[in-house]
Design a protein around this motif. Structure first.
Motif, PDB file in Angstrom:
ATOM      1  N   CYS A 288     -15.687   6.103  -5.077  1.00 52.61           N
ATOM      2  CA  CYS A 288     -14.541   6.990  -4.836  1.00 52.61           C
ATOM      3  C   CYS A 288     -13.575   6.444  -3.792  1.00 52.61           C
ATOM      4  O   CYS A 288     -12.356   6.389  -4.014  1.00 52.61           O
ATOM      5  CB  CYS A 288     -15.050   8.371  -4.395  1.00 52.61           C
ATOM      6  SG  CYS A 288     -15.951   9.272  -5.684  1.00 52.61           S
ATOM      7  N   LYS A 289     -14.114   6.079  -2.651  1.00 56.74           N
ATOM      8  CA  LYS A 289     -13.265   5.628  -1.559  1.00 56.74           C
ATOM      9  C   LYS A 289     -12.463   4.402  -1.965  1.00 56.74           C
ATOM     10  O   LYS A 289     -11.263   4.284  -1.677  1.00 56.74           O
ATOM     11  CB  LYS A 289     -14.143   5.340  -0.338  1.00 56.74           C
ATOM     12  CG  LYS A 289     -13.365   4.947   0.895  1.00 56.74           C
ATOM     13  CD  LYS A 289     -14.313   4.738   2.074  1.00 56.74           C
ATOM     14  CE  LYS A 289     -13.544   4.333   3.319  1.00 56.74           C
ATOM     15  NZ  LYS A 289     -14.447   4.103   4.469  1.00 56.74           N
ATOM     16  N   GLU A 290     -13.110   3.486  -2.648  1.00 57.19           N
ATOM     17  CA  GLU A 290     -12.444   2.260  -3.056  1.00 57.19           C
ATOM     18  C   GLU A 290     -11.416   2.538  -4.150  1.00 57.19           C
ATOM     19  O   GLU A 290     -10.354   1.906  -4.204  1.00 57.19           O
ATOM     20  CB  GLU A 290     -13.470   1.245  -3.556  1.00 57.19           C
ATOM     21  CG  GLU A 290     -14.322   0.615  -2.468  1.00 57.19           C
ATOM     22  CD  GLU A 290     -15.411   1.541  -1.976  1.00 57.19           C
ATOM     23  OE1 GLU A 290     -15.593   2.600  -2.614  1.00 57.19           O
ATOM     24  OE2 GLU A 290     -16.063   1.238  -0.952  1.00 57.19           O
TER      25      GLU A 290
ATOM     26  N   CYS B 127      -7.782   4.766 -12.777  1.00 60.25           N
ATOM     27  CA  CYS B 127      -8.247   5.239 -11.469  1.00 60.25           C
ATOM     28  C   CYS B 127      -8.736   6.692 -11.571  1.00 60.25           C
ATOM     29  O   CYS B 127      -9.760   7.066 -10.960  1.00 60.25           O
ATOM     30  CB  CYS B 127      -7.120   5.136 -10.440  1.00 60.25           C
ATOM     31  SG  CYS B 127      -6.748   3.450  -9.911  1.00 60.25           S
ATOM     32  N   ALA B 128      -8.002   7.524 -12.324  1.00 62.13           N
ATOM     33  CA  ALA B 128      -8.412   8.923 -12.468  1.00 62.13           C
ATOM     34  C   ALA B 128      -9.760   9.022 -13.165  1.00 62.13           C
ATOM     35  O   ALA B 128     -10.646   9.794 -12.742  1.00 62.13           O
ATOM     36  CB  ALA B 128      -7.336   9.680 -13.247  1.00 62.13           C
ATOM     37  N   ARG B 129      -9.948   8.270 -14.241  1.00 61.08           N
ATOM     38  CA  ARG B 129     -11.222   8.307 -14.957  1.00 61.08           C
ATOM     39  C   ARG B 129     -12.365   7.816 -14.078  1.00 61.08           C
ATOM     40  O   ARG B 129     -13.444   8.419 -14.030  1.00 61.08           O
ATOM     41  CB  ARG B 129     -11.128   7.449 -16.214  1.00 61.08           C
ATOM     42  CG  ARG B 129     -10.208   8.008 -17.282  1.00 61.08           C
ATOM     43  CD  ARG B 129     -10.074   7.004 -18.421  1.00 61.08           C
ATOM     44  NE  ARG B 129      -9.233   7.552 -19.492  1.00 61.08           N
ATOM     45  CZ  ARG B 129      -8.835   6.849 -20.549  1.00 61.08           C
ATOM     46  NH1 ARG B 129      -9.222   5.573 -20.677  1.00 61.08           N
ATOM     47  NH2 ARG B 129      -8.079   7.402 -21.478  1.00 61.08           N
TER      48      ARG B 129
ATOM     49  N   ALA C 111     -17.153   8.516 -10.663  1.00 62.17           N
ATOM     50  CA  ALA C 111     -17.767   8.167  -9.383  1.00 62.17           C
ATOM     51  C   ALA C 111     -18.105   9.414  -8.576  1.00 62.17           C
ATOM     52  O   ALA C 111     -19.154   9.486  -7.917  1.00 62.17           O
ATOM     53  CB  ALA C 111     -16.827   7.251  -8.598  1.00 62.17           C
ATOM     54  N   MET C 112     -17.215  10.429  -8.639  1.00 61.69           N
ATOM     55  CA  MET C 112     -17.473  11.656  -7.873  1.00 61.69           C
ATOM     56  C   MET C 112     -18.694  12.388  -8.415  1.00 61.69           C
ATOM     57  O   MET C 112     -19.503  12.935  -7.649  1.00 61.69           O
ATOM     58  CB  MET C 112     -16.249  12.576  -7.930  1.00 61.69           C
ATOM     59  CG  MET C 112     -15.060  12.042  -7.136  1.00 61.69           C
ATOM     60  SD  MET C 112     -13.639  13.142  -7.196  1.00 61.69           S
ATOM     61  CE  MET C 112     -14.287  14.555  -6.311  1.00 61.69           C
ATOM     62  N   ILE C 113     -18.848  12.406  -9.741  1.00 60.97           N
ATOM     63  CA  ILE C 113     -20.015  13.072 -10.330  1.00 60.97           C
ATOM     64  C   ILE C 113     -21.297  12.368  -9.899  1.00 60.97           C
ATOM     65  O   ILE C 113     -22.275  13.010  -9.494  1.00 60.97           O
ATOM     66  CB  ILE C 113     -19.891  13.100 -11.864  1.00 60.97           C
ATOM     67  CG1 ILE C 113     -18.735  13.994 -12.281  1.00 60.97           C
ATOM     68  CG2 ILE C 113     -21.192  13.551 -12.508  1.00 60.97           C
ATOM     69  CD1 ILE C 113     -18.429  13.962 -13.768  1.00 60.97           C
ATOM     70  N   ILE C 114     -21.299  11.042  -9.974  1.00 68.53           N
ATOM     71  CA  ILE C 114     -22.505  10.282  -9.625  1.00 68.53           C
ATOM     72  C   ILE C 114     -22.811  10.401  -8.145  1.00 68.53           C
ATOM     73  O   ILE C 114     -23.964  10.603  -7.730  1.00 68.53           O
ATOM     74  CB  ILE C 114     -22.331   8.813 -10.037  1.00 68.53           C
ATOM     75  CG1 ILE C 114     -22.255   8.698 -11.566  1.00 68.53           C
ATOM     76  CG2 ILE C 114     -23.464   7.953  -9.500  1.00 68.53           C
ATOM     77  CD1 ILE C 114     -21.954   7.303 -12.068  1.00 68.53           C
TER      78      ILE C 114
END
Length: 679
Positions: free
Chosen positions: A606-608, A662-664, A669-672
């Protein structure tokens, strides 16, 4: 070269005559030529009006160029051998000057110089007889000029060695002078050899008595006796007496009492004159003439001198029969009297430069002799090595001090000029460095100035020049050569060599330019140039920020090619945040992130992902907008950043693709990241 043959320039056209033959000159770039033309001087009070000849008569330009003997490979080998002897002398001179144990060593050095020149003369004589040389008139003339110049050098060096290195003022000089004339006038000895081979038949030869007279005048008594002993009349009393006279002539040897020798010689001389007065040799007129020469009869010597080649040819022989105990300091008067006698017999004779220099040595006018050596057609080879030898021996230091001549400064100046001359020759520059090394700071400065101007024929030669520059701490020279090689390799499309030499030059602008080319070539074609060179750069990448970016991007490129996506993604994020990405490469760098963002198994978290999106909006979008503005407002294509990537046709299309990727990736990434692991 005499004083009357100093080079003069004369412009032989009407325009030059009207301008008063005033010259103007310019050095021609890229060579050793000078362009000369007529010039009318303009003073402060000259009216500012067009010349009356303007546009009517052409101005002729004359090209003047210094000539040298060393265009032939045979003569270049002479320079190499004298250079080796010069280096040996410098090593020998590291100790105290004038040490007795070194006197013999210095004489050996002098003889080595002479043997090198003598060997070269023999090779020149042989080469001159070759068909390819004789068919080329200009080349044959060069060989002839070289033979004349180096014969004179060897002859004068030999005489200098005898008078100023071998002899002490308490010793006799005549035996050494006899050896000098025998060595440099070998024709008579060659004829004598032919007569010896003819045995008894030699007396019937037309040149028999002339050869014997010349041998006597050269002081060659042993050869004369050998020829006379083969004469058919050798058993007659006149020949027997002549043999006895020549055999019993006193010869001085080292360690013998000088006064006793002079007494024996006087007795022998008086006995010979008594025999001549008694007409003991009257039955053989030619033999009697020879005996008159042996007795030193001025009348007979004057008649024989008319056949000599130069004034000094028979001087040692005459001293042998009249002043055998002549010492070096007495030679000055003897030589002066002999020259006056010669001029009296030949009033129309004009002294050559070599004849004058022989006289200068015998008169101990070394200062003027050194001055004249610089007029020889040898590019100062003789003068430089001789004055260096004089400096190291130290035997003439008192003389030069008396003449108010700074011997050390004179040596320094001549070595510097000679070394600079060699450095300007494309084939002799390595020899010139050895001479300039002896000139301390001034020599190092000259090397630093001249080394970069040597035409580079190969990389091997370049490595040699760089090694010499490193050895002397000339960093700027090394860098200049590397720049030249880098630009040459770039022109030849050898981009790996161009990058390597650019890095070695440590020139930030040059390294940046080559790295830019490699990056732009990759962005337009997808082909990474010279990967092996980029891999080997290592810590040298810090020469230029652009090279750092290239090295790190290539490292990412390798991770990606090896499917090490996690390491590649981490390095890509670091590159985006590094602030060293060139403007034109932002599209390529962001497109490289696209497959990583679209991966079902997230490689970027996410951060990256947020950081990538931020770079997209804060870096690439403003660049595109700025380009549009500049193009619309100024129509200035030179300031426009060219965005190009081989993977897309229109760079602006990637904006939407990147935002969507990036949105996908962010959602996955947020879910994981926010899903708790199963317990």
């Amino acid at each position: 070269m005499s004083e009357d043959t100093v080079p003069q320039f004369e412009l032989g056209d009407a325009l030059a005559m009207r301008c008063g033959n005033t010259l103007t000159a310019r050095f021609v770039p890229g060579g050793s030529k000078i362009a000369l033309s007529a010039y009318r001087p303009v003073k402060w009070n000259t009216r500012d009006v067009p010349s009356e000849t303007a546009g009517e008569e052409a101005v002729l330009i004359y090209m003047a160029q210094e000539t040298t003997l060393y265009t032939e490979p045979l003569l270049r080998s002479l320079l190499a051998e004298t250079n080796a002897t010069f280096a040996t002398l410098q090593a020998l001179g590291q100790g105290s000057k004038g040490a007795p144990k070194k006197t013999i060593e210095y004489i050996k050095i002098s003889r080595t110089y002479r043997s090198v020149i003598r060997c070269c003369l023999e090779k020149l004589e042989q080469a001159k007889k070759l068909p390819e040389v004789q068919e080329n008139e200009s080349r044959e003339q060069r060989y002839t000029d070289a033979i004349m110049s180096f014969y004179a050098i060897e002859c004068l060096w030999h005489l200098f060695e005898i008078l100023y290195m071998q002899q002490q003022h308490s010793q006799l000089i005549v035996p050494q002078l006899l050896e000098w004339t025998r060595f440099h006038y070998p024709n008579t000895e060659d004829h004598a050899t032919d007569l010896l081979l003819m045995a008894e038949e030699a007396s019937e030869c037309d040149s028999y008595w002339d050869t014997l007279k010349t041998l006597i005048m050269l002081g060659q008594l042993d050869v004369t006796r050998a020829i006379l002993s083969q004469n058919r009349k050798s058993n007659q009393p006149a020949f027997q007496t002549a043999e006895q006279v020549l055999k019993t002539m006193p010869v001085y040897t080292d360690g013998y009492a000088l006064q006793k020798f002079c007494s024996q010689w006087e007795y022998w001389h008086v006995d010979l004159e008594r025999k001549l007065s008694a007409h003991v040799f009257a039955a053989e007129p030619q033999l009697e003439l020879i005996m008159h020469l042996v007795s030193g009869s001025n009348e007979h010597w004057d008649a024989a001198l008319l056949k000599s080649q130069d004034w000094y040819e028979f001087l040692p022989g005459y001293l042998l029969y009249t002043r055998p105990a002549c010492k070096p300091f007495e030679l000055r008067i003897a030589a002066s009297n002999w020259l006056n006698r010669w001029l009296g017999l030949r009033p129309d004779w004009v002294m050559t430069q070599m004849s004058r220099m022989v006289m200068q040595l015998m008169e101990h006018d070394v200062k003027l002799f050194i001055y004249d050596t610089q007029k020889l057609n040898d590019s100062h080879l003789f003068a430089t090595h001789l004055i260096d030898l004089i400096y190291h021996t130290g035997q003439l230091k008192a003389y030069f001090d008396q003449q108010n001549v700074d011997l050390s400064a004179l040596r320094h100046s001549m070595i510097f000029e000679y070394g600079s001359f060699l450095m300007t020759s494309h084939n002799l520059w390595q020899l010139g460095i050895d001479y300039l090394d002896c000139c301390k700071q001034e020599g190092i400065a000259a090397i630093e100035l001249l080394l970069p101007r040597i035409p580079l024929k190969s990389e091997r030669q370049a490595f040699k020049i760089i090694a010499m520059a490193k050895e002397r701490g000339l960093i700027n020279v090394e860098q200049d050569i590397c720049k030249v090689l880098s630009k040459r390799a770039y022109s030849d499309q050898r981009y790996g060599s161009a990058l390597e030499w650019a890095v070695r030059s440590k020139d930030v602008l040059l390294v940046t330019a080559v790295a830019d080319f490699i990056l732009k070539h990759y962005s337009s074609s997808g082909v990474m140039l010279c990967p092996d060179v980029i891999t080997s750069i290592g810590a040298r990448m810090f020469v230029s920020p652009r090279l750092v970016f290239l090295s790190k991007y290539f490292e990412f490129y390798e991770f990606y090619r090896q499917r090490d996506f996690l390491s590649g993604a981490e390095l890509l994020i670091n590159l985006l945040a590094s602030k060293i990405t060139p403007d034109y490469f932002w599209p390529s760098l962001l497109i490289d992130a696209l497959p990583l963002l679209e991966s079902e198994d997230p490689k970027i978290f996410c951060k990256e992902t947020i950081a990538i999106l931020q770079h997209l909006e804060m870096e690439l979008v403003p660049l595109i907008e700025r380009n549009k503005l500049n193009t619309a407002k100024f129509n200035n294509q030179t300031s426009k950043t060219v965005f190009q990537d081989y993977r897309v046709e229109n760079v602006e299309e990637i904006l939407d693709l990147m935002r969507l990727a990036c949105a996908r990736n962010l959602s996955r990434a947020m879910i994981i990241e926010n899903t708790a692991p199963a317990t």
